[in-house]
Design a protein around this motif. Structure first.
Motif, PDB file in Angstrom:
ATOM      1  N   PHE A  85       1.257  -1.265   0.374  1.00 61.38           N
ATOM      2  CA  PHE A  85       0.024   0.354   0.001  1.00 61.38           C
ATOM      3  C   PHE A  85       0.762   1.295   0.201  1.00 61.38           C
ATOM      4  CE2 PHE A  85      -2.675  -2.957   2.536  1.00 61.38           C
ATOM      5  CZ  PHE A  85      -4.567  -2.874   0.976  1.00 61.38           C
ATOM      6  N   ALA A  86       0.441   2.576  -0.645  1.00 61.69           N
ATOM      7  CA  ALA A  86       1.762   3.464  -1.041  1.00 61.69           C
ATOM      8  C   ALA A  86       0.828   4.567  -0.045  1.00 61.69           C
ATOM      9  CB  ALA A  86       2.087   3.961  -2.271  1.00 61.69           C
ATOM     10  N   ALA A  87       0.930   6.044  -0.325  1.00 62.92           N
ATOM     11  CA  ALA A  87       0.416   6.825   0.103  1.00 62.92           C
ATOM     12  C   ALA A  87       1.230   8.022  -0.385  1.00 62.92           C
ATOM     13  CB  ALA A  87       0.169   6.951   1.455  1.00 62.92           C
ATOM     14  N   HIS A  88       0.919   9.300  -0.827  1.00 57.38           N
ATOM     15  CA  HIS A  88       1.617  10.108  -1.116  1.00 57.38           C
ATOM     16  C   HIS A  88       0.998  11.285  -1.068  1.00 57.38           C
ATOM     17  CE1 HIS A  88       3.337  12.601  -5.212  1.00 57.38           C
ATOM     18  NE2 HIS A  88       4.189  12.975  -4.078  1.00 57.38           N
ATOM     19  N   ALA A  89       1.304  12.595  -0.466  1.00 62.55           N
ATOM     20  CA  ALA A  89       1.283  13.771   0.168  1.00 62.55           C
ATOM     21  C   ALA A  89       2.026  15.133  -0.709  1.00 62.55           C
ATOM     22  CB  ALA A  89       0.868  14.505   1.225  1.00 62.55           C
ATOM     23  N   THR A  90       1.774  16.453  -1.314  1.00 64.90           N
ATOM     24  CA  THR A  90       2.615  16.751  -1.735  1.00 64.90           C
ATOM     25  C   THR A  90       2.227  18.398  -2.336  1.00 64.90           C
ATOM     26  OG1 THR A  90       5.044  17.498  -3.382  1.00 64.90           O
ATOM     27  CG2 THR A  90       2.537  16.610  -4.330  1.00 64.90           C
ATOM     28  N   ALA A  91       2.765  19.169  -2.241  1.00 67.49           N
ATOM     29  CA  ALA A  91       2.215  21.034  -2.375  1.00 67.49           C
ATOM     30  C   ALA A  91       3.513  21.855  -2.824  1.00 67.49           C
ATOM     31  CB  ALA A  91       1.664  21.591  -1.299  1.00 67.49           C
ATOM     32  N   THR A  92       3.050  22.379  -3.474  1.00 61.62           N
ATOM     33  CA  THR A  92       3.345  23.753  -3.721  1.00 61.62           C
ATOM     34  C   THR A  92       2.850  24.796  -4.059  1.00 61.62           C
ATOM     35  OG1 THR A  92       4.525  21.846  -5.246  1.00 61.62           O
ATOM     36  CG2 THR A  92       4.986  23.685  -6.160  1.00 61.62           C
ATOM     37  N   ASN A  93       3.827  25.841  -3.713  1.00 59.95           N
ATOM     38  CA  ASN A  93       2.944  26.959  -3.849  1.00 59.95           C
ATOM     39  C   ASN A  93       3.902  28.375  -3.708  1.00 59.95           C
ATOM     40  OD1 ASN A  93       0.285  26.490  -2.587  1.00 59.95           O
ATOM     41  ND2 ASN A  93       1.644  25.159  -1.367  1.00 59.95           N
ATOM     42  N   ILE A  94       3.223  29.890  -4.405  1.00 61.40           N
ATOM     43  CA  ILE A  94       4.316  30.704  -4.779  1.00 61.40           C
ATOM     44  C   ILE A  94       3.557  31.474  -4.810  1.00 61.40           C
ATOM     45  CG2 ILE A  94       5.490  31.698  -7.000  1.00 61.40           C
ATOM     46  CD1 ILE A  94       5.100  29.569  -8.736  1.00 61.40           C
ATOM     47  N   LEU A  95       3.979  32.892  -4.065  1.00 65.92           N
ATOM     48  CA  LEU A  95       3.619  34.044  -3.851  1.00 65.92           C
ATOM     49  C   LEU A  95       4.270  35.462  -4.157  1.00 65.92           C
ATOM     50  CD1 LEU A  95       0.474  34.910  -3.322  1.00 65.92           C
ATOM     51  CD2 LEU A  95       1.483  35.443  -0.949  1.00 65.92           C
ATOM     52  N   VAL A  96       4.166  36.092  -5.399  1.00 68.32           N
ATOM     53  CA  VAL A  96       5.416  36.767  -5.914  1.00 68.32           C
ATOM     54  C   VAL A  96       4.580  38.370  -5.658  1.00 68.32           C
ATOM     55  CG1 VAL A  96       6.523  35.771  -6.601  1.00 68.32           C
ATOM     56  CG2 VAL A  96       5.485  36.678  -7.686  1.00 68.32           C
ATOM     57  N   GLY A  97       4.892  39.346  -5.435  1.00 67.37           N
ATOM     58  CA  GLY A  97       4.658  40.481  -5.558  1.00 67.37           C
ATOM     59  C   GLY A  97       5.387  41.978  -5.671  1.00 67.37           C
ATOM     60  N   LEU A 102       0.002  41.961  -7.574  1.00 66.63           N
ATOM     61  CA  LEU A 102       0.345  40.012  -6.480  1.00 66.63           C
ATOM     62  C   LEU A 102      -0.349  39.097  -7.024  1.00 66.63           C
ATOM     63  CD1 LEU A 102      -1.665  41.253  -2.978  1.00 66.63           C
ATOM     64  CD2 LEU A 102       1.295  41.219  -3.444  1.00 66.63           C
ATOM     65  N   ARG A 103       0.650  38.347  -7.361  1.00 60.74           N
ATOM     66  CA  ARG A 103       0.588  36.420  -8.076  1.00 60.74           C
ATOM     67  C   ARG A 103       0.930  35.743  -6.909  1.00 60.74           C
ATOM     68  NH1 ARG A 103       1.056  38.892 -13.845  1.00 60.74           N
ATOM     69  NH2 ARG A 103       2.530  40.873 -13.147  1.00 60.74           N
ATOM     70  N   GLY A 104      -0.383  34.109  -7.273  1.00 58.43           N
ATOM     71  CA  GLY A 104      -0.480  33.547  -5.894  1.00 58.43           C
ATOM     72  C   GLY A 104      -0.585  32.055  -7.326  1.00 58.43           C
ATOM     73  N   TYR A 105       0.302  31.186  -6.223  1.00 59.93           N
ATOM     74  CA  TYR A 105      -0.771  29.916  -6.701  1.00 59.93           C
ATOM     75  C   TYR A 105      -0.437  28.545  -5.565  1.00 59.93           C
ATOM     76  CZ  TYR A 105       0.830  25.511  -9.315  1.00 59.93           C
ATOM     77  OH  TYR A 105       0.691  24.135  -9.880  1.00 59.93           O
ATOM     78  N   GLY A 106      -0.960  28.039  -6.110  1.00 57.63           N
ATOM     79  CA  GLY A 106      -1.065  26.539  -4.681  1.00 57.63           C
ATOM     80  C   GLY A 106      -1.482  25.233  -5.640  1.00 57.63           C
ATOM     81  N   TYR A 107      -1.179  24.374  -4.991  1.00 56.04           N
ATOM     82  CA  TYR A 107      -1.471  23.367  -5.650  1.00 56.04           C
ATOM     83  C   TYR A 107      -1.019  21.965  -4.238  1.00 56.04           C
ATOM     84  CZ  TYR A 107      -1.059  18.328  -7.988  1.00 56.04           C
ATOM     85  OH  TYR A 107      -0.757  17.361  -7.987  1.00 56.04           O
ATOM     86  N   ALA A 108      -2.180  20.900  -4.147  1.00 56.77           N
ATOM     87  CA  ALA A 108      -1.751  20.009  -3.322  1.00 56.77           C
ATOM     88  C   ALA A 108      -2.741  18.779  -3.531  1.00 56.77           C
ATOM     89  CB  ALA A 108      -3.090  20.724  -2.123  1.00 56.77           C
ATOM     90  N   LEU A 109      -2.278  17.769  -3.902  1.00 53.54           N
ATOM     91  CA  LEU A 109      -2.568  16.736  -4.508  1.00 53.54           C
ATOM     92  C   LEU A 109      -2.344  16.156  -3.684  1.00 53.54           C
ATOM     93  CD1 LEU A 109      -2.288  14.384  -6.635  1.00 53.54           C
ATOM     94  CD2 LEU A 109       0.147  14.000  -6.458  1.00 53.54           C
TER      95      LEU A 109
END
Length: 542
Positions: A85-97, A102-109
């Motif tokens: 059995f396997a599990a995986h979690a990842t998050a990536t985020n950007i915030l600049v301005g 302002l600019r932002g990005y978010g990812y959650a898996l």
């Protein structure tokens, strides 16, 4: 982890902004994105992923951070360890301005698979859960001086501004149920504002759009425009524009949720405000930024990489005479055991091991006992930075960088160290003591034109010529205004303001130029827009 860091950020920002706004100047505050990724057995999800936060700067001078978090685990069991059995979690985020955008990005898996095994395998159901969340927030502050209009032509007249928030989200990467992106635009009396001021609560509050969240509609629309009231012609006010992004995803084994799911929100195009007077003219603030639509950046794209931690599989101790000793609830040091778990007949639970306080002897929540050996999922030392860049007028830059280093070791408490460094660079003040009104503005213009526009930086001849032409035109108009009739003098002052704003806009465009012969640095443009913004304020102020 997330809570203490946020508290430290708040303390630093409150300390840095306690001075009331007689000194408030255009500035931007970008907090390092927060990332959380966890896997494990419900409900505690003890295995935490490693978090990294990297400062970044875009081609047009927007500054901020990119944060990542990743963790993965595989549990082997069955005949010859042929099942898993396997599990995986990842998050990536950007915030600049920067001031104006302002600019932002978010990812959650979150992933957990497969859900179960049936015959002829050892029958078992996945016990692993996964959780990922990330995002960040920031804001910029600018000084707005409501200009004269047809309906309000005189200094001190009650006036209004037309405001349209902009939150440009990429709908192709949009999952409504598991994300949040929001923008808030607020206005304050200049002598009451601090960066910790709360909408609708603290003294000096004038107007707020409230939290304009996008969770059910894409694209986001703010029509018709908001009408900002409570303003006076020539009376500066503070405008604060805030952006937040927060995607999250959770798979719970106890709820029989398995598979691979992600949540993603991209506001990398823009988060800003469109601002016009009642005559429909765009408003230019003290920073020199005109509040019209901001172009997207071709070099700021959605990340394609993530950081994961995959522990090696462990097996039960096989030393002679030690068969069956692992998992009996007793640490048998002679068999090479570093830990043990309470006995269980469940093959999956036995293969997974135990974690935290269930380990014998007890361990931190991020440590697992598997195969009677300790396996750490504790994140390494992390460094998180919050940068506050303040540009005063004209030409003074103050940069405060706060670095928070958090160290967590198995079996040890968390140690947090905060280091604050401040660098201040001040350009010489314009030499016009004892003067006021248009005479002071003319003196300041003459002083600026009599020296290099950007100090030691060489401004390309084409740009230098264009800027000086606008500044000279403004100076000439002011010279004529001092002896003209009241009505003509008003027109000449308006012409001077137009030329000054055009010079600031020309400098801002030069930052984005790809051709070296038409490009200036962001600091050079900031010096020029700071100068022109200050002079415009002095001309239009009562």
């Amino acid at each position: 982890m997330r809570g203490p860091l946020r508290l430290i950020f708040l303390t630093v920002l409150l300390g840095a902004t306690a001075t009331r706004v007689r000194a408030v100047v255009p500035h931007v505050v970008i907090n390092s994105p927060y990332d959380v990724c966890q896997i494990g057995v419900d409900p505690n999800l003890p295995q935490m992923g490693a978090v990294t936060s990297t400062p970044m700067t875009t081609s047009d001078g927007e500054a901020g951070f990119e944060g990542q978090c990743g963790v993965e685990d595989v549990v082997y069991f069955g005949a010859g360890l042929s099942q898993y059995f396997a599990a995986h979690a990842t998050a990536t985020n950007i915030l600049v301005g920067k001031v104006g955008v302002l600019r932002g990005y978010g990812y959650a898996l979150a992933e957990s698979y497969p859900d179960a095994y049936g015959p002829p395998f050892v029958q078992a159901t996945n016990i692993l859960s996964a959780y990922a969340e990330g995002g960040g927030g920031g804001f910029f502050v600018d000084i707005i001086t409501p200009p004269p209009t047809t309906a309000a032509p005189h200094p001190g007249d009650a006036t209004e501004l037309m405001l349209t928030p902009v939150l440009d989200i990429d709908c192709a990467h949009y999952t409504n149920a598991f994300m949040l992106a929001e923008i808030t635009v607020s206005f304050w009396a200049a002598d009451k504002y601090t960066d910790s001021s709360s909408d609708f609560i603290d003294p000096g509050f004038i107007f707020s759009t409230g939290r304009r969240a996008s969770g059910s509609t894409c694209p986001v629309s703010f029509a018709p425009p908001f009408v900002v009231t409570g303003l006076q012609v020539g009376q500066p006010v503070v405008m604060r524009v805030s952006l937040g992004v927060d995607p999250f995803m959770r798979l719970g084994a106890s709820e029989h949720n398995f598979g691979s799911y992600y949540s993603e929100v991209s506001a990398l195009n823009t988060a800003t405000a469109l601002l016009t007077d009642t005559d429909g003219n765009p408003v230019t603030a003290a920073s020199g930024h005109s509040y019209v639509m901001v172009a997207s950046l071709p070099d700021l794209t959605i990340p394609t990489t993530t950081t994961t931690t995959l522990p090696p599989p462990t097996t039960t101790t096989t030393l002679p005479g030690c068969g069956g000793m692992c998992g009996n609830g007793t640490v048998d040091a002679s068999c090479g055991e570093a830990c043990d778990c309470p006995p269980t007949a469940d093959p999956v639970a036995a293969a997974y091991g135990c974690s935290g306080s269930d380990v014998i002897p007890g361990q931190p929540a991020c440590v697992v006992c598997r195969g009677c050996q300790l396996l750490s999922f504790c994140p390494p030392s992390t460094t998180t930075t919050t940068t506050v860049v303040t540009t005063t007028l004209p030409g003074t830059t103050r940069t405060t960088t706060t670095t928070v280093v958090t160290t967590t070791l198995p079996g040890a408490s968390t140690t947090t160290m905060t280091v604050v460094t401040t660098t201040t660079t001040t350009a010489p003040p314009l030499p016009c003591p004892g003067l006021s009104g248009l005479a002071r503005v003319q003196c300041q213009l003459a002083a600026a034109l009599g020296r290099p526009l950007c100090g030691n930086e060489v401004v390309p001849p084409a740009v230098d010529h264009a800027l000086r032409a606008k500044l000279n035109a403004a100076n000439a108009a002011l010279g004529s205004a001092t002896t003209a009739t009241s009505r003509k003098g008003k027109k000449l002052r308006k012409r001077a303001v137009g030329n000054l704003r055009a010079a600031g806009a020309r400098a801002a465009r030069a930052v984005k130029a790809k051709n070296a012969g038409r490009h200036v640095s962001a600091s050079c443009a900031g010096t020029i827009t700071g100068l022109t913004g200050q002079l415009v304020q002095e001309i239009v102020s009562p």
